[in-house]
Motif scaffolding. Sequence first.
Motif, PDB file in Angstrom:
ATOM      1  N   LEU A   2      53.892  40.198-145.111  1.00 55.83           N
ATOM      2  CA  LEU A   2      52.804  39.476-145.714  1.00 55.83           C
ATOM      3  C   LEU A   2      52.709  38.012-145.820  1.00 55.83           C
ATOM      4  CD1 LEU A   2      53.212  39.840-149.620  1.00 55.83           C
ATOM      5  CD2 LEU A   2      54.778  40.869-148.221  1.00 55.83           C
ATOM      6  N   GLU A   3      51.787  37.356-145.870  1.00 58.28           N
ATOM      7  CA  GLU A   3      51.638  35.995-146.239  1.00 58.28           C
ATOM      8  C   GLU A   3      52.054  35.768-147.892  1.00 58.28           C
ATOM      9  OE1 GLU A   3      47.849  36.482-144.434  1.00 58.28           O
ATOM     10  OE2 GLU A   3      47.826  34.407-144.355  1.00 58.28           O
ATOM     11  N   THR A   4      53.123  34.748-148.123  1.00 57.72           N
ATOM     12  CA  THR A   4      53.109  34.580-149.513  1.00 57.72           C
ATOM     13  C   THR A   4      52.040  34.147-150.117  1.00 57.72           C
ATOM     14  OG1 THR A   4      55.296  33.828-148.507  1.00 57.72           O
ATOM     15  CG2 THR A   4      54.923  33.730-151.045  1.00 57.72           C
ATOM     16  N   GLY A  11      46.051  32.682-146.208  1.00 53.96           N
ATOM     17  CA  GLY A  11      45.223  31.601-146.111  1.00 53.96           C
ATOM     18  C   GLY A  11      43.744  31.872-145.563  1.00 53.96           C
ATOM     19  N   GLU A  12      43.782  32.332-144.435  1.00 56.66           N
ATOM     20  CA  GLU A  12      42.376  32.669-143.835  1.00 56.66           C
ATOM     21  C   GLU A  12      41.634  33.627-144.410  1.00 56.66           C
ATOM     22  OE1 GLU A  12      41.504  30.928-140.937  1.00 56.66           O
ATOM     23  OE2 GLU A  12      43.473  29.865-141.205  1.00 56.66           O
ATOM     24  N   GLY A  13      42.310  34.647-145.261  1.00 56.00           N
ATOM     25  CA  GLY A  13      41.891  35.751-145.726  1.00 56.00           C
ATOM     26  C   GLY A  13      41.010  35.388-147.135  1.00 56.00           C
ATOM     27  N   ALA A  41      55.425  27.422-139.126  1.00 54.86           N
ATOM     28  CA  ALA A  41      54.643  26.810-138.044  1.00 54.86           C
ATOM     29  C   ALA A  41      53.674  25.729-138.755  1.00 54.86           C
ATOM     30  CB  ALA A  41      53.926  27.798-137.067  1.00 54.86           C
ATOM     31  N   LYS A  42      52.415  25.500-138.202  1.00 56.03           N
ATOM     32  CA  LYS A  42      51.447  24.685-138.861  1.00 56.03           C
ATOM     33  C   LYS A  42      52.090  23.346-139.222  1.00 56.03           C
ATOM     34  CE  LYS A  42      47.335  27.119-139.492  1.00 56.03           C
ATOM     35  NZ  LYS A  42      47.434  28.822-139.535  1.00 56.03           N
ATOM     36  N   ALA A  43      52.507  22.988-140.393  1.00 57.66           N
ATOM     37  CA  ALA A  43      53.000  21.594-140.808  1.00 57.66           C
ATOM     38  C   ALA A  43      54.528  21.334-140.258  1.00 57.66           C
ATOM     39  CB  ALA A  43      52.992  21.481-142.363  1.00 57.66           C
ATOM     40  N   ASN A  64      56.453  28.254-129.940  1.00 63.15           N
ATOM     41  CA  ASN A  64      55.673  27.173-129.813  1.00 63.15           C
ATOM     42  C   ASN A  64      54.181  27.235-130.694  1.00 63.15           C
ATOM     43  OD1 ASN A  64      56.940  26.201-127.462  1.00 63.15           O
ATOM     44  ND2 ASN A  64      56.636  28.106-126.682  1.00 63.15           N
ATOM     45  N   SER A  65      54.123  28.410-131.358  1.00 64.43           N
ATOM     46  CA  SER A  65      53.042  28.463-132.332  1.00 64.43           C
ATOM     47  C   SER A  65      53.295  29.572-133.435  1.00 64.43           C
ATOM     48  CB  SER A  65      51.857  28.897-131.514  1.00 64.43           C
ATOM     49  OG  SER A  65      52.149  30.444-131.037  1.00 64.43           O
ATOM     50  N   GLY A  66      52.294  29.664-134.463  1.00 59.83           N
ATOM     51  CA  GLY A  66      52.591  30.499-135.394  1.00 59.83           C
ATOM     52  C   GLY A  66      52.679  31.956-134.642  1.00 59.83           C
ATOM     53  N   ALA A  67      51.578  32.281-134.064  1.00 56.63           N
ATOM     54  CA  ALA A  67      51.436  33.812-133.325  1.00 56.63           C
ATOM     55  C   ALA A  67      52.690  34.211-132.748  1.00 56.63           C
ATOM     56  CB  ALA A  67      50.338  33.708-132.729  1.00 56.63           C
ATOM     57  N   GLU A  68      53.395  33.178-131.951  1.00 60.07           N
ATOM     58  CA  GLU A  68      54.420  33.702-131.414  1.00 60.07           C
ATOM     59  C   GLU A  68      55.722  33.847-132.407  1.00 60.07           C
ATOM     60  OE1 GLU A  68      56.180  31.383-127.817  1.00 60.07           O
ATOM     61  OE2 GLU A  68      54.273  30.607-128.209  1.00 60.07           O
ATOM     62  N   SER A  76      44.870  40.096-144.217  1.00 65.72           N
ATOM     63  CA  SER A  76      45.604  39.467-143.867  1.00 65.72           C
ATOM     64  C   SER A  76      45.467  38.382-142.612  1.00 65.72           C
ATOM     65  CB  SER A  76      47.142  39.966-143.522  1.00 65.72           C
ATOM     66  OG  SER A  76      46.984  40.796-142.720  1.00 65.72           O
ATOM     67  N   PHE A  77      46.173  37.329-142.221  1.00 63.45           N
ATOM     68  CA  PHE A  77      45.865  37.055-140.993  1.00 63.45           C
ATOM     69  C   PHE A  77      47.260  36.328-140.349  1.00 63.45           C
ATOM     70  CE2 PHE A  77      45.457  33.506-137.926  1.00 63.45           C
ATOM     71  CZ  PHE A  77      44.337  33.776-137.045  1.00 63.45           C
ATOM     72  N   HIS A  78      47.660  36.937-139.160  1.00 60.53           N
ATOM     73  CA  HIS A  78      49.096  36.431-138.846  1.00 60.53           C
ATOM     74  C   HIS A  78      48.696  36.005-137.390  1.00 60.53           C
ATOM     75  CE1 HIS A  78      50.901  38.101-142.007  1.00 60.53           C
ATOM     76  NE2 HIS A  78      50.139  39.066-141.979  1.00 60.53           N
ATOM     77  N   GLY A  79      47.567  35.589-136.750  1.00 62.49           N
ATOM     78  CA  GLY A  79      47.346  35.078-135.511  1.00 62.49           C
ATOM     79  C   GLY A  79      46.742  35.978-134.267  1.00 62.49           C
ATOM     80  N   ARG A  80      46.561  35.322-133.264  1.00 62.84           N
ATOM     81  CA  ARG A  80      45.567  36.102-132.268  1.00 62.84           C
ATOM     82  C   ARG A  80      46.025  36.680-131.057  1.00 62.84           C
ATOM     83  NH1 ARG A  80      40.224  35.758-134.124  1.00 62.84           N
ATOM     84  NH2 ARG A  80      40.037  33.740-135.198  1.00 62.84           N
ATOM     85  N   LEU A 102      58.139  37.427-144.698  1.00 62.52           N
ATOM     86  CA  LEU A 102      57.262  36.695-145.194  1.00 62.52           C
ATOM     87  C   LEU A 102      56.741  35.481-144.372  1.00 62.52           C
ATOM     88  CD1 LEU A 102      58.468  35.933-148.864  1.00 62.52           C
ATOM     89  CD2 LEU A 102      56.742  37.654-148.161  1.00 62.52           C
ATOM     90  N   ASP A 103      55.179  35.571-144.024  1.00 66.28           N
ATOM     91  CA  ASP A 103      54.811  34.597-143.095  1.00 66.28           C
ATOM     92  C   ASP A 103      54.138  33.336-144.057  1.00 66.28           C
ATOM     93  OD1 ASP A 103      52.940  33.254-141.698  1.00 66.28           O
ATOM     94  OD2 ASP A 103      51.911  34.933-140.916  1.00 66.28           O
ATOM     95  N   GLU A 104      54.918  32.269-143.382  1.00 63.74           N
ATOM     96  CA  GLU A 104      54.721  30.995-144.484  1.00 63.74           C
ATOM     97  C   GLU A 104      54.239  30.301-143.589  1.00 63.74           C
ATOM     98  OE1 GLU A 104      56.116  29.476-147.473  1.00 63.74           O
ATOM     99  OE2 GLU A 104      56.392  31.376-148.542  1.00 63.74           O
ATOM    100  N   ILE A 105      53.455  30.349-142.609  1.00 66.91           N
ATOM    101  CA  ILE A 105      53.070  29.563-141.613  1.00 66.91           C
ATOM    102  C   ILE A 105      51.822  28.530-142.255  1.00 66.91           C
ATOM    103  CG2 ILE A 105      51.443  29.340-139.714  1.00 66.91           C
ATOM    104  CD1 ILE A 105      52.746  32.064-138.462  1.00 66.91           C
ATOM    105  N   GLN A 106      51.235  29.012-143.310  1.00 66.95           N
ATOM    106  CA  GLN A 106      50.234  28.047-143.835  1.00 66.95           C
ATOM    107  C   GLN A 106      50.617  27.630-145.058  1.00 66.95           C
ATOM    108  OE1 GLN A 106      45.310  28.192-144.934  1.00 66.95           O
ATOM    109  NE2 GLN A 106      46.048  29.295-143.021  1.00 66.95           N
ATOM    110  N   CYS A 107      51.437  28.493-145.940  1.00 66.50           N
ATOM    111  CA  CYS A 107      51.646  27.846-147.170  1.00 66.50           C
ATOM    112  C   CYS A 107      53.137  27.297-147.210  1.00 66.50           C
ATOM    113  CB  CYS A 107      51.614  29.054-148.244  1.00 66.50           C
ATOM    114  SG  CYS A 107      52.788  30.692-147.830  1.00 66.50           S
TER     115      CYS A 107
HETATM  116  C1  LIG Z   1      47.579  29.971-138.794  1.00 64.47           C
HETATM  117  C2  LIG Z   1      48.146  30.977-139.150  1.00 64.47           C
HETATM  118  C3  LIG Z   1      48.758  31.826-138.126  1.00 64.47           C
HETATM  119  C4  LIG Z   1      48.855  31.767-136.475  1.00 64.47           C
HETATM  120  O1  LIG Z   1      49.263  30.384-136.172  1.00 64.47           O
HETATM  121  P1  LIG Z   1      48.910  29.775-134.621  1.00 64.47           P
HETATM  122  O2  LIG Z   1      49.731  28.676-134.512  1.00 64.47           O
HETATM  123  O3  LIG Z   1      47.326  29.556-134.760  1.00 64.47           O
HETATM  124  O4  LIG Z   1      49.156  30.819-133.568  1.00 64.47           O
HETATM  125  C5  LIG Z   1      49.935  32.870-138.593  1.00 64.47           C
HETATM  126  N1  LIG Z   1      49.950  33.212-139.739  1.00 64.47           N
HETATM  127  C6  LIG Z   1      49.340  32.546-140.736  1.00 64.47           C
HETATM  128  C7  LIG Z   1      49.445  32.737-142.207  1.00 64.47           C
HETATM  129  C8  LIG Z   1      48.646  31.388-140.235  1.00 64.47           C
HETATM  130  O5  LIG Z   1      47.850  30.659-141.222  1.00 64.47           O
END
Ligand SMILES: *Cc1c(COP(=O)(O)O)cnc(C)c1O
Length: 398
Positions: free
Chosen positions: A188-190, A193-195, A250-252, A102-106, A136-140, A221-226
């Motif tokens: 890693l994020e490819t 983003g947040e970083g 996730a995201k888009a 349901n989300s990126g963090a999950e 890096s940023f992977h969620g909360r 590879l975390d492709e949630i943002q890219c």
């Molecule tokens: C936004 C983001 C997350 C977290 O996604 P949420 O849907 O906010 O939980 C994880 N990884 C990356 C790279 C993000 O940009």
Amino acid sequence: MMREVITEAEAALLHTYNRYPIVFDRGEGVRLYDIEGKRYLDFASGIGVFALGYHYGDFDDALKAQIDKLLHTSNYYYNVPAVEAAKKIKRISGMDRVFFTNSGAEAVEGAIKAARKYAYLKDGRTDHEIIAMQHSFHGRTMGALSVTGTPKYREAFAPMIGHIRFAKLNDMESVMAQISDKTCAILLETIQGEGGIHPAQEPFLRELRRLCDERDILLILDEIQCGMGRTGYYYAWQRFGIRPDIMTTAKALGGGVPVGAFLMTEAVGAHSLEAGDHGTTYGGNPFAAAAVSRMIDLLEENQILEHVREMGAYLEEKLDALTARCDFVRERRGCGLMQGLQCRDTVGAVIGRALEAGLILINAGPSVIRLLPPLIIEREHVDEMIGILEACLKEDVR
Ligand SMILES: *Cc1c(COP(=O)(O)O)cnc(C)c1O
């Protein structure tokens, strides 16, 4: 009007954000309108979520049709939209197995569990380590937070999940310094983003892939943002001719509907999470799945990747020229329609002024202006953005 809503919001919502004083009401294409009718050009798209802008094509109709049929069934049963969405996401990613969240963090949580289980099935040990990257940023959530490389996000919530080590992005030596026979995954994020919009470089990714193959370590590879077309590829790693073992998205993915997924290769899928190991009540529900399915169709039908490559090149050209003209901007980083302007000082004031001038921008860390426009922007939108941003930057230097 906005003032009242903001006062009520601050009285009712937990104060976990310092929000900009704007109450958005509706969107149209690449524009948002606040409840007082002011129009904004959107270069943030809800943190990279509205990849096709607002009310694109027949996207809304697909959602409405699914609402009229069925929203939810639970994962005790099958549903057609989830199967369709899974087939399509496999096709665009080249991965083999999908788990919807349901989300990126999950999605990140699931990826960590899959990697740990894979290693556990190999040697029965329970002390495996994951190497993640600094900044890096992977969620909360607690697992995702544990692999997030910004200490200030983690500090107050210790202890984290154990056995996480941090290395420097694009620095193979620092990865080698953290590797041991306990390492089960490198995450890693490819493109971070947040970083601050820091792309992983091709030689680094290739070296990581080689190292992981050699030692049977999983590359995540975390492709949630890219991901989802933002760099002109469905997934940013696709331009490097490598493939991760596990990937998060996730995201888009749902074009505004909350949904995420983690995907894996058949090799990992066959030797990691099994029935009973992982679950979700909502994940892969027919509504979210219909959104994913239509999103992917629209990206394909309208040749959005080609458009992103063209617009990305144009945006880069304009941003590079702006960087050259503007003392306050030190460098541009990024790929396609995921760009960051590294500035010489904090950017809060510039972003605030841009909002007043009707341009939505966000930051990535204190001194980076982040641009994540809808993938459907045209040259005129880039020109409009540059004009407003440059005026706002000049005020700052003065
Ligand atoms: C936004 C983001 C997350 C977290 O996604 P949420 O849907 O906010 O939980 C994880 N990884 C990356 C790279 C993000 O940009």
